[in-house]
Design an enzyme around this catalytic site. Structure first.
Site, PDB file in Angstrom:
ATOM      1  CE1 TYR A  55      -3.420  -2.568  -0.108  1.00 54.31           C
ATOM      2  CE2 TYR A  55      -3.878  -2.191   2.209  1.00 54.31           C
ATOM      3  CZ  TYR A  55      -4.156  -2.832   1.030  1.00 54.31           C
ATOM      4  OH  TYR A  55      -5.184  -3.738   0.976  1.00 54.31           O
ATOM      5  CG  LEU A 226     -18.128   2.345   2.798  1.00 56.38           C
ATOM      6  CD1 LEU A 226     -17.406   3.578   3.317  1.00 56.38           C
ATOM      7  CD2 LEU A 226     -19.555   2.298   3.352  1.00 56.38           C
ATOM      8  CB  ALA A 227     -20.403   0.292  -3.378  1.00 57.97           C
ATOM      9  N   GLY A 229     -18.222   4.549  -3.223  1.00 62.93           N
ATOM     10  CA  GLY A 229     -19.038   5.753  -3.307  1.00 62.93           C
ATOM     11  C   GLY A 229     -20.160   5.720  -4.323  1.00 62.93           C
ATOM     12  CE  LYS A 230     -19.201   1.601  -9.465  1.00 65.86           C
ATOM     13  NZ  LYS A 230     -17.832   1.704  -8.921  1.00 65.86           N
TER      14      LYS A 230
END
Length: 316
Positions: A55, A226-227, A229-230
């Protein structure tokens, strides 16, 4: 290691900390940014922090280590989880996977140095390596455990046969499988209802993986929970727009946030899915508070309504 942390149903994913994905060093701004995010996560009750050696090319672990260096007592209040097994591309070679014993050990040693810790609570193998020798992997993991460097082990992005093969060589139980799971990434769920339909071949999720993990007590962690932000930001399709409206409506009716509704949808599943929250924005992290402090408040009907609206078509 905190006993409470081991029972947490929400994790904080640290991939967004440490600055850009380049070789440039981090500075005070990146440390302050990480500190604000970690403080927000701790504030809402998250005590398990998910890392990986790659990361931000190691900088995510390093800035977190800066925080532990400033506040050594924090280490005893949290669980540290990290991953290894991916080698990023550089000027000399393409990116690849590497689960050879020497690479695993070297990765762990470097992660411990960056994190400024003498033990990793949970080490995950980040992705399957087709050339990996399960006996060599098991020998390395057991050595890391016996030397007190790693407490427990898991995997990420692996299917049931891959997990079973590795477990057959390993004396310690694999305790985690981390997969992409969300209201948007639903193939893990769709697979179970598309059996005996013409659409079954369209689902790429490996059959039996969810059930294998449940049968063997392997905790399921959901990355990108949380997808991205979709359903709480910009929507690109009609189904996404309608789902976002439903999420907002449910959030208002239950006195919570859209982010919490998305996390509750995962947590409501009987597999007891543990979402990983990866936002680096303190306000968005705090918006997940009710996913830690309240049991999922979605009825059977509301859970299905979210699923059917997101898939944009009735169930078969």
């Amino acid at each position: 290691m905190s006993a409470q942390a081991g029972e947490a149903r929400l994790l904080y994913g640290c991939m967004g900390l440490g600055g850009d994905w380049n070789a440039e060093d981090y500075g005070s701004a990146e440390i302050a940014h990480a500190e604000a995010a970690v403080e927000a996560a701790l504030e809402i009750g998250i005590t398990t922090f998910d890392h990986a050696d790659i990361y931000r090319r190691g900088k995510s672990e390093a800035v977190f280590g800066e925080l532990l260096g400033r506040n050594p007592s924090l280490r005893g209040q949290i669980d540290l989880q990290t991953k290894c097994g991916i080698r990023l591309a550089d000027a000399h070679r393409a990116g690849m996977y590497d689960l050879r014993g020497n690479h695993i050990r070297t990765s762990v040693e470097k992660s411990m140095t960056r994190l400024r810790t003498d033990v990793i609570d949970t080490l995950l193998l980040h992705r399957p390596d087709p050339l990996a020798d399960p006996d060599e992997i098991a020998e390395t993991l057991m050595s890391l455990h016996s030397q007190g460097m790693v407490r427990q082990f898991g995997v990420s992005n692996m299917d049931a046969p891959q997990i079973a093969l590795l477990q057959s060589r390993l004396e310690l139980p694999l305790v985690v499988n981390q997969l992409e799971m969300s209201l948007h990434r639903r193939d893990w769920l769709e697979l179970g209802v598309l059996v005996n339909t013409t659409h079954a071949t369209e689902v790429g999720f490996p059959n039996g993986t969810l059930e294998h993990c449940r049968m063997h007590g392997i905790r399921l962690q959901a990355w990108a929970s949380l997808a991205q932000g979709k359903y709480s930001g910009l929507q690109g399709t009609t189904a996404e727009h309608e789902t976002a409206q439903l999420v907002e409506k449910l959030a208002e009716s239950k006195g919570t946030t859209p982010e919490t509704i998305l996390l509750w949808w995962l947590q409501r599943h009987p597999a007891r899915i543990e979402p990983v929250v990866g936002s680096a924005r303190p306000d968005r992290i705090r918006s997940c508070r009710d996913a830690v402090g309240r049991a999922p408040e979605l009825s059977h009907e509301e859970w299905y309504e979210l699923w059917i609206t997101a898939r944009g078509a009735p169930l078969p």
